[in-house]
Scaffold this motif. Structure first.
Motif, PDB file in Angstrom:
ATOM      1  N   LEU A  64       4.141  17.802  -5.352  1.00 18.67           N
ATOM      2  CA  LEU A  64       3.046  17.558  -5.008  1.00 18.67           C
ATOM      3  C   LEU A  64       2.283  16.234  -5.564  1.00 18.67           C
ATOM      4  O   LEU A  64       1.771  15.300  -4.637  1.00 18.67           O
ATOM      5  N   ILE A  65       2.229  16.100  -6.770  1.00 19.20           N
ATOM      6  CA  ILE A  65       1.759  15.121  -7.610  1.00 19.20           C
ATOM      7  C   ILE A  65       2.535  13.921  -7.282  1.00 19.20           C
ATOM      8  O   ILE A  65       1.906  12.686  -7.305  1.00 19.20           O
ATOM      9  N   GLU A  66       3.922  13.998  -7.333  1.00 17.80           N
ATOM     10  CA  GLU A  66       4.755  12.881  -7.190  1.00 17.80           C
ATOM     11  C   GLU A  66       4.155  12.037  -5.753  1.00 17.80           C
ATOM     12  O   GLU A  66       4.337  10.963  -5.653  1.00 17.80           O
ATOM     13  N   LYS A  67       4.250  12.912  -4.770  1.00 18.07           N
ATOM     14  CA  LYS A  67       3.863  12.408  -3.411  1.00 18.07           C
ATOM     15  C   LYS A  67       2.750  11.907  -3.254  1.00 18.07           C
ATOM     16  O   LYS A  67       2.485  10.871  -2.641  1.00 18.07           O
ATOM     17  N   LEU A  68       1.694  12.445  -3.939  1.00 17.86           N
ATOM     18  CA  LEU A  68       0.244  11.973  -3.940  1.00 17.86           C
ATOM     19  C   LEU A  68       0.272  10.614  -4.520  1.00 17.86           C
ATOM     20  O   LEU A  68      -0.209   9.735  -3.930  1.00 17.86           O
TER      21      LEU A  68
END
Ligand SMILES: Cc1ncc(COP(=O)(O)O)c(C=O)c1O
Length: 463
Positions: A64-68
Protein backbone atom coordinates in the motif's frame (compact mmCIF):
# COMPACT_ATOMS: atom_id res chain seq x y z
CA UNK A 1 -6.80 -11.57 19.81
CA UNK A 2 -8.42 -11.87 16.36
CA UNK A 3 -6.48 -12.35 13.16
CA UNK A 4 -6.67 -8.70 12.20
CA UNK A 5 -5.29 -7.62 15.56
CA UNK A 6 -2.54 -10.20 15.27
CA UNK A 7 -1.59 -8.92 11.87
CA UNK A 8 -1.42 -5.30 12.99
CA UNK A 9 0.52 -6.26 16.11
CA UNK A 10 3.05 -7.96 13.86
CA UNK A 11 3.30 -4.87 11.65
CA UNK A 12 3.95 -2.75 14.69
CA UNK A 13 6.58 -5.18 15.93
CA UNK A 14 8.62 -5.74 12.79
CA UNK A 15 8.52 -2.09 11.62
CA UNK A 16 9.05 -2.87 7.95
CA UNK A 17 6.09 -0.77 6.88
CA UNK A 18 7.58 2.18 8.72
CA UNK A 19 10.95 1.48 7.09
CA UNK A 20 9.18 1.49 3.73
CA UNK A 21 7.52 4.82 4.47
CA UNK A 22 10.87 6.24 5.58
CA UNK A 23 12.67 5.01 2.44
CA UNK A 24 9.99 6.55 0.23
CA UNK A 25 9.97 9.80 2.18
CA UNK A 26 13.75 10.10 1.86
CA UNK A 27 13.58 9.40 -1.84
CA UNK A 28 10.93 12.13 -2.17
CA UNK A 29 13.05 14.60 -0.19
CA UNK A 30 16.15 13.81 -2.24
CA UNK A 31 14.34 14.38 -5.51
CA UNK A 32 12.38 17.47 -4.55
CA UNK A 33 14.61 20.04 -6.25
CA UNK A 34 14.40 18.25 -9.59
CA UNK A 35 10.75 17.38 -9.32
CA UNK A 36 8.08 19.03 -11.49
CA UNK A 37 6.58 21.89 -9.50
CA UNK A 38 3.17 20.79 -10.80
CA UNK A 39 2.49 17.19 -11.86
CA UNK A 40 2.65 16.30 -15.55
CA UNK A 41 -0.47 15.07 -17.35
CA UNK A 42 0.60 11.39 -17.28
CA UNK A 43 1.32 11.64 -13.56
CA UNK A 44 -2.10 13.16 -12.96
CA UNK A 45 -3.71 10.44 -15.05
CA UNK A 46 -1.89 7.77 -13.05
CA UNK A 47 -3.97 8.72 -10.03
CA UNK A 48 -6.63 6.55 -11.68
CA UNK A 49 -4.79 3.72 -9.91
CA UNK A 50 -6.63 4.71 -6.73
CA UNK A 51 -10.08 4.33 -8.27
CA UNK A 52 -11.63 1.13 -6.95
CA UNK A 53 -14.59 0.09 -4.86
CA UNK A 54 -13.84 -0.18 -1.13
CA UNK A 55 -11.88 -3.43 -0.86
CA UNK A 56 -13.49 -6.18 1.16
CA UNK A 57 -10.30 -7.63 2.53
CA UNK A 58 -7.22 -6.25 4.20
CA UNK A 59 -4.18 -5.76 2.04
CA UNK A 60 -0.44 -5.77 2.40
CA UNK A 61 0.61 -2.56 4.20
CA UNK A 62 4.06 -2.32 2.59
CA UNK A 63 2.57 -2.66 -0.85
CA UNK A 64 0.00 0.00 0.00
CA UNK A 65 2.76 2.43 0.95
CA UNK A 66 4.83 1.58 -2.11
CA UNK A 67 1.88 2.22 -4.39
CA UNK A 68 1.04 5.48 -2.64
CA UNK A 69 4.61 6.57 -3.27
CA UNK A 70 4.60 5.29 -6.85
CA UNK A 71 1.35 6.99 -7.89
CA UNK A 72 0.86 9.56 -5.14
CA UNK A 73 4.26 11.26 -4.82
CA UNK A 74 4.43 12.23 -8.53
CA UNK A 75 0.96 13.73 -8.23
CA UNK A 76 2.00 16.15 -5.48
CA UNK A 77 2.91 19.80 -5.80
CA UNK A 78 6.61 20.37 -5.11
CA UNK A 79 5.63 22.56 -2.22
CA UNK A 80 8.86 22.03 -0.30
CA UNK A 81 11.13 22.50 -3.32
CA UNK A 82 11.93 26.23 -3.28
CA UNK A 83 10.35 27.22 -6.60
CA UNK A 84 6.70 26.87 -5.75
CA UNK A 85 5.38 30.43 -5.55
CA UNK A 86 1.64 29.80 -5.56
CA UNK A 87 -1.06 30.75 -3.06
CA UNK A 88 1.25 31.88 -0.21
CA UNK A 89 1.95 28.25 0.65
CA UNK A 90 4.93 27.98 2.98
CA UNK A 91 7.52 25.24 3.04
CA UNK A 92 8.24 23.15 6.12
CA UNK A 93 11.55 23.43 7.95
CA UNK A 94 13.22 20.04 8.47
CA UNK A 95 12.94 19.90 12.26
CA UNK A 96 9.20 20.58 12.04
CA UNK A 97 8.81 17.51 9.80
CA UNK A 98 10.93 15.38 12.11
CA UNK A 99 8.86 16.44 15.10
CA UNK A 100 5.68 15.75 13.15
CA UNK A 101 6.85 12.20 12.50
CA UNK A 102 7.57 11.61 16.18
CA UNK A 103 4.35 13.16 17.39
CA UNK A 104 2.32 11.28 14.77
CA UNK A 105 3.55 8.14 16.49
CA UNK A 106 2.33 9.56 19.80
CA UNK A 107 -1.13 10.13 18.24
CA UNK A 108 -2.20 12.45 21.00
CA UNK A 109 -5.72 13.77 21.42
CA UNK A 110 -4.85 17.38 22.11
CA UNK A 111 -8.14 18.59 23.57
CA UNK A 112 -7.49 18.24 27.29
CA UNK A 113 -4.57 18.19 29.70
CA UNK A 114 -5.83 14.75 30.70
CA UNK A 115 -5.62 13.44 27.14
CA UNK A 116 -2.21 14.96 26.43
CA UNK A 117 -0.20 16.71 29.14
CA UNK A 118 2.68 17.34 26.74
CA UNK A 119 0.44 19.08 24.20
CA UNK A 120 -1.06 21.22 26.94
CA UNK A 121 2.41 22.17 28.19
CA UNK A 122 3.79 23.04 24.77
CA UNK A 123 0.66 25.03 23.87
CA UNK A 124 1.32 27.17 26.95
CA UNK A 125 4.92 27.68 25.87
CA UNK A 126 3.85 28.58 22.32
CA UNK A 127 1.33 31.05 23.73
CA UNK A 128 4.05 32.79 25.74
CA UNK A 129 6.49 32.85 22.84
CA UNK A 130 3.93 34.18 20.36
CA UNK A 131 2.98 36.94 22.78
CA UNK A 132 6.62 37.84 23.09
CA UNK A 133 7.32 37.73 19.32
CA UNK A 134 4.30 39.89 18.55
CA UNK A 135 4.62 41.97 21.73
CA UNK A 136 0.96 41.40 22.62
CA UNK A 137 -0.83 42.47 25.83
CA UNK A 138 -0.16 40.18 28.85
CA UNK A 139 -3.79 39.03 29.09
CA UNK A 140 -3.71 37.57 25.55
CA UNK A 141 -4.52 33.88 25.16
CA UNK A 142 -3.88 31.63 22.16
CA UNK A 143 -5.91 28.83 20.60
CA UNK A 144 -4.24 26.43 18.19
CA UNK A 145 -6.45 25.67 15.22
CA UNK A 146 -6.18 24.28 11.71
CA UNK A 147 -5.44 27.55 9.92
CA UNK A 148 -6.29 31.22 9.73
CA UNK A 149 -9.80 30.59 8.41
CA UNK A 150 -10.59 28.84 11.66
CA UNK A 151 -8.66 31.42 13.67
CA UNK A 152 -10.72 34.18 12.05
CA UNK A 153 -13.89 32.30 12.99
CA UNK A 154 -12.77 32.10 16.62
CA UNK A 155 -11.75 35.76 16.75
CA UNK A 156 -15.00 36.97 15.26
CA UNK A 157 -17.08 34.70 17.50
CA UNK A 158 -15.22 36.11 20.52
CA UNK A 159 -15.83 39.64 19.27
CA UNK A 160 -19.54 38.94 18.80
CA UNK A 161 -19.82 37.50 22.32
CA UNK A 162 -17.96 40.44 23.84
CA UNK A 163 -19.77 43.23 21.98
CA UNK A 164 -23.20 41.73 22.61
CA UNK A 165 -22.45 41.13 26.27
CA UNK A 166 -21.55 44.78 26.65
CA UNK A 167 -24.99 45.56 25.21
CA UNK A 168 -26.59 43.32 27.84
CA UNK A 169 -27.18 40.36 25.54
CA UNK A 170 -25.83 36.89 26.34
CA UNK A 171 -25.63 35.18 22.98
CA UNK A 172 -25.00 31.77 24.52
CA UNK A 173 -28.35 32.03 26.35
CA UNK A 174 -30.45 34.00 23.90
CA UNK A 175 -28.92 33.25 20.51
CA UNK A 176 -28.83 35.65 17.59
CA UNK A 177 -32.55 36.15 17.00
CA UNK A 178 -33.52 39.58 18.33
CA UNK A 179 -29.96 40.41 19.38
CA UNK A 180 -28.86 44.06 19.25
CA UNK A 181 -27.09 44.87 16.01
CA UNK A 182 -23.34 44.69 15.75
CA UNK A 183 -21.87 47.02 13.13
CA UNK A 184 -19.34 45.13 11.08
CA UNK A 185 -16.80 47.33 9.35
CA UNK A 186 -14.71 45.58 6.73
CA UNK A 187 -12.81 46.88 3.77
CA UNK A 188 -13.31 45.76 0.21
CA UNK A 189 -10.09 43.78 0.30
CA UNK A 190 -11.04 41.60 3.28
CA UNK A 191 -9.87 38.06 2.55
CA UNK A 192 -12.31 35.39 1.34
CA UNK A 193 -11.96 33.62 4.69
CA UNK A 194 -13.33 36.67 6.49
CA UNK A 195 -16.37 36.71 4.22
CA UNK A 196 -16.82 32.99 4.78
CA UNK A 197 -16.52 33.42 8.54
CA UNK A 198 -19.06 36.21 8.62
CA UNK A 199 -21.52 34.04 6.70
CA UNK A 200 -20.94 31.17 9.15
CA UNK A 201 -21.65 33.52 12.04
CA UNK A 202 -24.92 34.63 10.49
CA UNK A 203 -23.86 37.92 8.86
CA UNK A 204 -24.57 38.44 5.19
CA UNK A 205 -22.75 40.77 2.80
CA UNK A 206 -25.50 43.35 3.24
CA UNK A 207 -24.92 43.43 7.02
CA UNK A 208 -21.44 44.77 6.47
CA UNK A 209 -20.36 48.38 6.15
CA UNK A 210 -17.81 48.10 3.38
CA UNK A 211 -14.97 50.61 3.38
CA UNK A 212 -13.10 51.51 0.20
CA UNK A 213 -9.50 50.44 -0.09
CA UNK A 214 -6.63 52.16 -1.87
CA UNK A 215 -4.65 50.93 -4.90
CA UNK A 216 -2.59 48.60 -2.69
CA UNK A 217 -5.65 47.12 -0.96
CA UNK A 218 -5.28 49.07 2.29
CA UNK A 219 -8.30 50.30 4.19
CA UNK A 220 -8.73 54.01 3.45
CA UNK A 221 -8.68 55.79 6.75
CA UNK A 222 -10.60 58.77 5.45
CA UNK A 223 -13.44 56.49 4.28
CA UNK A 224 -13.85 54.82 7.67
CA UNK A 225 -17.32 55.56 9.07
CA UNK A 226 -17.62 56.98 12.60
CA UNK A 227 -17.11 54.10 15.03
CA UNK A 228 -18.97 53.27 18.22
CA UNK A 229 -19.01 50.56 20.89
CA UNK A 230 -21.06 48.21 18.70
CA UNK A 231 -18.40 48.03 16.00
CA UNK A 232 -16.33 45.07 14.92
CA UNK A 233 -13.57 46.38 12.67
CA UNK A 234 -11.79 43.91 10.39
CA UNK A 235 -8.26 44.72 9.32
CA UNK A 236 -5.56 42.87 7.48
CA UNK A 237 -1.82 42.31 7.90
CA UNK A 238 -0.80 41.20 4.43
CA UNK A 239 -3.16 41.52 1.50
CA UNK A 240 -3.25 38.17 -0.29
CA UNK A 241 -2.45 39.85 -3.61
CA UNK A 242 -0.21 42.82 -2.87
CA UNK A 243 1.03 41.92 0.62
CA UNK A 244 0.03 45.39 1.89
CA UNK A 245 -0.78 46.23 5.50
CA UNK A 246 -3.58 48.34 6.96
CA UNK A 247 -2.86 51.36 9.14
CA UNK A 248 -3.31 49.58 12.48
CA UNK A 249 -1.96 52.41 14.55
CA UNK A 250 -4.49 55.00 13.48
CA UNK A 251 -7.50 52.70 13.14
CA UNK A 252 -6.95 50.92 16.46
CA UNK A 253 -6.70 54.30 18.19
CA UNK A 254 -10.06 55.34 16.75
CA UNK A 255 -11.62 51.99 17.68
CA UNK A 256 -10.21 51.88 21.19
CA UNK A 257 -11.48 55.37 21.94
CA UNK A 258 -15.08 54.14 21.61
CA UNK A 259 -14.67 50.54 22.78
CA UNK A 260 -14.95 48.89 19.34
CA UNK A 261 -13.26 45.54 18.68
CA UNK A 262 -10.51 45.31 16.05
CA UNK A 263 -9.66 41.91 14.61
CA UNK A 264 -6.55 41.57 12.44
CA UNK A 265 -6.37 38.83 9.83
CA UNK A 266 -2.63 38.34 9.66
CA UNK A 267 -2.46 34.88 8.09
CA UNK A 268 0.97 35.39 6.59
CA UNK A 269 1.67 39.08 7.21
CA UNK A 270 1.57 39.22 11.00
CA UNK A 271 5.02 37.63 10.94
CA UNK A 272 6.43 40.90 9.55
CA UNK A 273 6.36 41.94 13.21
CA UNK A 274 9.12 39.38 13.88
CA UNK A 275 11.50 40.94 11.37
CA UNK A 276 13.60 43.84 12.65
CA UNK A 277 13.58 45.57 9.28
CA UNK A 278 9.92 44.90 8.42
CA UNK A 279 8.19 45.36 11.78
CA UNK A 280 7.31 48.94 10.81
CA UNK A 281 4.60 47.36 8.62
CA UNK A 282 2.66 46.14 11.64
CA UNK A 283 3.05 49.28 13.75
CA UNK A 284 0.22 49.60 16.25
CA UNK A 285 -1.16 46.10 15.66
CA UNK A 286 -0.74 45.37 19.38
CA UNK A 287 -3.66 47.73 20.05
CA UNK A 288 -6.18 45.35 18.42
CA UNK A 289 -8.35 42.88 20.36
CA UNK A 290 -7.74 39.70 18.37
CA UNK A 291 -5.30 38.42 15.77
CA UNK A 292 -5.35 35.42 13.44
CA UNK A 293 -2.11 34.02 12.09
CA UNK A 294 -0.80 30.88 10.42
CA UNK A 295 2.21 28.79 11.26
CA UNK A 296 1.93 26.92 7.96
CA UNK A 297 2.56 29.92 5.73
CA UNK A 298 5.35 32.34 6.61
CA UNK A 299 6.70 30.41 9.59
CA UNK A 300 7.09 27.22 7.52
CA UNK A 301 5.52 24.72 9.91
CA UNK A 302 3.79 21.74 8.29
CA UNK A 303 0.14 22.23 7.37
CA UNK A 304 -2.67 22.36 9.93
CA UNK A 305 -1.24 25.20 11.98
CA UNK A 306 -3.21 28.36 12.67
CA UNK A 307 -3.46 30.47 15.82
CA UNK A 308 -6.12 32.72 17.28
CA UNK A 309 -4.74 35.25 19.73
CA UNK A 310 -7.25 37.14 21.82
CA UNK A 311 -6.82 39.90 24.37
CA UNK A 312 -10.08 38.95 26.13
CA UNK A 313 -9.78 35.35 27.38
CA UNK A 314 -13.31 35.30 28.76
CA UNK A 315 -14.80 36.32 25.42
CA UNK A 316 -12.87 33.65 23.51
CA UNK A 317 -13.60 30.87 26.00
CA UNK A 318 -17.27 31.82 26.28
CA UNK A 319 -17.72 31.99 22.51
CA UNK A 320 -16.17 28.54 22.10
CA UNK A 321 -17.85 27.15 25.19
CA UNK A 322 -17.76 23.43 25.74
CA UNK A 323 -19.86 21.70 28.35
CA UNK A 324 -20.60 18.05 29.04
CA UNK A 325 -20.39 15.91 32.14
CA UNK A 326 -17.71 13.74 30.69
CA UNK A 327 -15.35 16.61 29.87
CA UNK A 328 -12.86 16.51 32.71
CA UNK A 329 -11.18 19.86 33.04
CA UNK A 330 -7.94 20.17 34.96
CA UNK A 331 -6.02 22.79 36.86
CA UNK A 332 -3.69 22.97 33.86
CA UNK A 333 -4.26 24.36 30.37
CA UNK A 334 -7.12 22.53 28.66
CA UNK A 335 -6.63 23.34 24.96
CA UNK A 336 -10.25 22.76 23.93
CA UNK A 337 -11.27 25.89 25.82
CA UNK A 338 -9.60 27.99 23.13
CA UNK A 339 -10.70 26.21 19.95
CA UNK A 340 -13.95 25.04 18.36
CA UNK A 341 -12.70 21.44 18.32
CA UNK A 342 -12.78 18.97 21.17
CA UNK A 343 -10.57 16.20 19.81
CA UNK A 344 -7.71 17.67 17.86
CA UNK A 345 -4.22 16.91 16.67
CA UNK A 346 -1.45 18.04 19.00
CA UNK A 347 -0.51 20.51 16.30
CA UNK A 348 1.12 23.13 18.49
CA UNK A 349 4.09 20.82 19.03
CA UNK A 350 5.34 21.42 15.48
CA UNK A 351 4.88 25.14 16.02
CA UNK A 352 6.85 24.90 19.26
CA UNK A 353 9.64 22.96 17.49
CA UNK A 354 9.81 25.51 14.67
CA UNK A 355 10.07 28.48 17.04
CA UNK A 356 12.49 26.66 19.37
CA UNK A 357 14.76 25.65 16.48
CA UNK A 358 14.81 29.02 14.73
CA UNK A 359 14.79 31.23 17.79
CA UNK A 360 13.82 34.87 17.40
CA UNK A 361 16.94 35.60 15.33
CA UNK A 362 16.23 32.71 12.95
CA UNK A 363 12.61 33.77 12.53
CA UNK A 364 13.76 37.32 11.83
CA UNK A 365 16.30 36.08 9.25
CA UNK A 366 13.85 33.75 7.50
CA UNK A 367 11.14 36.39 7.15
CA UNK A 368 13.53 39.13 6.12
CA UNK A 369 14.98 36.77 3.50
CA UNK A 370 11.53 36.26 1.92
CA UNK A 371 11.37 40.01 1.45
CA UNK A 372 14.90 40.16 0.04
CA UNK A 373 14.06 37.42 -2.49
CA UNK A 374 10.88 39.29 -3.44
CA UNK A 375 12.93 42.46 -4.01
CA UNK A 376 15.47 40.47 -6.07
CA UNK A 377 12.62 39.25 -8.22
CA UNK A 378 11.14 42.73 -8.50
CA UNK A 379 14.49 44.10 -9.63
CA UNK A 380 15.06 41.34 -12.20
CA UNK A 381 11.56 41.51 -13.62
CA UNK A 382 11.75 45.30 -13.94
CA UNK A 383 15.02 44.91 -15.84
CA UNK A 384 13.24 42.54 -18.20
CA UNK A 385 10.78 45.34 -18.96
CA UNK A 386 7.86 43.91 -17.03
CA UNK A 387 5.56 46.04 -14.94
CA UNK A 388 5.52 45.47 -11.17
CA UNK A 389 1.98 46.29 -10.22
CA UNK A 390 2.29 46.39 -6.42
CA UNK A 391 4.60 48.03 -3.92
CA UNK A 392 6.75 45.08 -2.87
CA UNK A 393 6.62 45.73 0.87
CA UNK A 394 6.69 42.11 2.01
CA UNK A 395 6.75 38.78 0.11
CA UNK A 396 4.22 39.37 -2.68
CA UNK A 397 5.08 40.40 -6.23
CA UNK A 398 2.43 41.17 -8.85
CA UNK A 399 3.70 41.36 -12.43
CA UNK A 400 2.12 42.25 -15.75
CA UNK A 401 3.13 42.55 -19.37
CA UNK A 402 1.87 45.40 -21.50
CA UNK A 403 -0.88 43.30 -23.04
CA UNK A 404 -3.37 41.30 -20.96
CA UNK A 405 -3.23 38.43 -23.45
CA UNK A 406 0.55 38.17 -23.10
CA UNK A 407 0.34 38.06 -19.31
CA UNK A 408 -1.99 35.07 -19.51
CA UNK A 409 0.28 33.36 -22.03
CA UNK A 410 3.30 34.03 -19.87
CA UNK A 411 1.60 32.41 -16.87
CA UNK A 412 0.82 29.36 -19.00
CA UNK A 413 4.34 29.21 -20.38
CA UNK A 414 5.94 29.29 -16.94
CA UNK A 415 3.44 26.87 -15.42
CA UNK A 416 3.95 24.45 -18.29
CA UNK A 417 7.72 24.53 -17.81
CA UNK A 418 7.07 22.84 -14.44
CA UNK A 419 10.33 24.36 -13.25
CA UNK A 420 8.51 26.87 -11.13
CA UNK A 421 4.88 27.50 -10.33
CA UNK A 422 3.15 30.81 -9.93
CA UNK A 423 -0.48 31.74 -10.22
CA UNK A 424 -2.61 34.33 -11.92
CA UNK A 425 -4.85 36.94 -10.34
CA UNK A 426 -6.40 40.27 -11.16
CA UNK A 427 -5.50 43.50 -9.48
CA UNK A 428 -7.38 46.76 -10.05
CA UNK A 429 -8.95 45.15 -13.10
CA UNK A 430 -5.63 44.06 -14.59
CA UNK A 431 -4.54 40.46 -15.17
CA UNK A 432 -1.40 39.85 -13.17
CA UNK A 433 1.06 37.09 -12.35
CA UNK A 434 1.01 36.58 -8.61
CA UNK A 435 4.20 35.42 -6.89
CA UNK A 436 4.51 34.61 -3.20
CA UNK A 437 7.91 34.03 -1.67
CA UNK A 438 7.23 31.97 1.36
CA UNK A 439 9.56 28.98 1.59
CA UNK A 440 12.83 28.72 3.53
CA UNK A 441 14.16 26.69 0.57
CA UNK A 442 14.01 29.58 -1.91
CA UNK A 443 17.52 30.85 -2.64
CA UNK A 444 19.00 33.58 -4.85
CA UNK A 445 19.63 30.86 -7.44
CA UNK A 446 15.93 29.90 -7.47
CA UNK A 447 15.05 33.51 -8.20
CA UNK A 448 17.68 33.67 -10.96
CA UNK A 449 16.25 30.44 -12.41
CA UNK A 450 12.76 31.94 -12.27
CA UNK A 451 13.95 35.12 -13.98
CA UNK A 452 15.46 33.02 -16.78
CA UNK A 453 12.10 31.34 -17.23
CA UNK A 454 10.46 34.75 -17.49
CA UNK A 455 13.03 35.80 -20.05
CA UNK A 456 12.47 32.68 -22.15
CA UNK A 457 8.73 33.00 -21.72
CA UNK A 458 8.75 36.58 -22.93
CA UNK A 459 10.67 35.62 -26.05
CA UNK A 460 8.09 32.95 -26.61
CA UNK A 461 4.86 34.85 -26.01
CA UNK A 462 5.63 38.49 -26.76
CA UNK A 463 5.71 38.88 -30.49
C1 LIG B 1 -4.95 37.20 4.38
C2 LIG B 1 -5.40 35.77 4.53
N1 LIG B 1 -6.34 35.46 5.44
C3 LIG B 1 -6.77 34.21 5.63
C4 LIG B 1 -6.29 33.17 4.88
C5 LIG B 1 -6.80 31.79 5.12
O1 LIG B 1 -5.84 31.04 5.80
P1 LIG B 1 -5.91 29.45 5.86
O2 LIG B 1 -5.78 29.01 4.43
O3 LIG B 1 -4.77 29.05 6.71
O4 LIG B 1 -7.22 29.07 6.43
C6 LIG B 1 -5.32 33.43 3.91
C7 LIG B 1 -4.82 32.35 3.05
O5 LIG B 1 -4.09 32.55 2.11
C8 LIG B 1 -4.85 34.76 3.73
O6 LIG B 1 -3.91 35.06 2.83
Amino acid sequence: MNLLQQRMQDELQNKSLFEQAKTNAYSYMNGIRKMDTFPSKPNLENMAYFEEPLPKQTCNAIELIEKLHEFGSPATIAQTGGRYFGFINGGAIPVSLGVKWLTDVWDQCGGLYLTSPINSKLESICEDWLKSIFNLPPATVAGFVSGTSMANLCGLAAARFHLLQKMGWDINEKGLGGAPAIRIIAHEQAHASIKKTLALLGYGKKNIEWVASDDQGRCMLEKLPPLDASCLVLLQAGNANTGSFDNFDAICDLANKVGAWVHIDGAFGLWAAASTSLSYLTKGMQKASSWAVDGHKTLNTPYDSGVILCKYPKALISALQATGEYILYSEQRDPLLYTPELSKRARAIELWATMKYLGSDGIDTMITTFHERAKQLEYGLTKLGLEIVNEVVFNQVLVATKKEKNTKELINYIQNSRECWLGGSTWNGKTVIRISICSWMTTEKDIEHTLLLFEKGMEHVIT
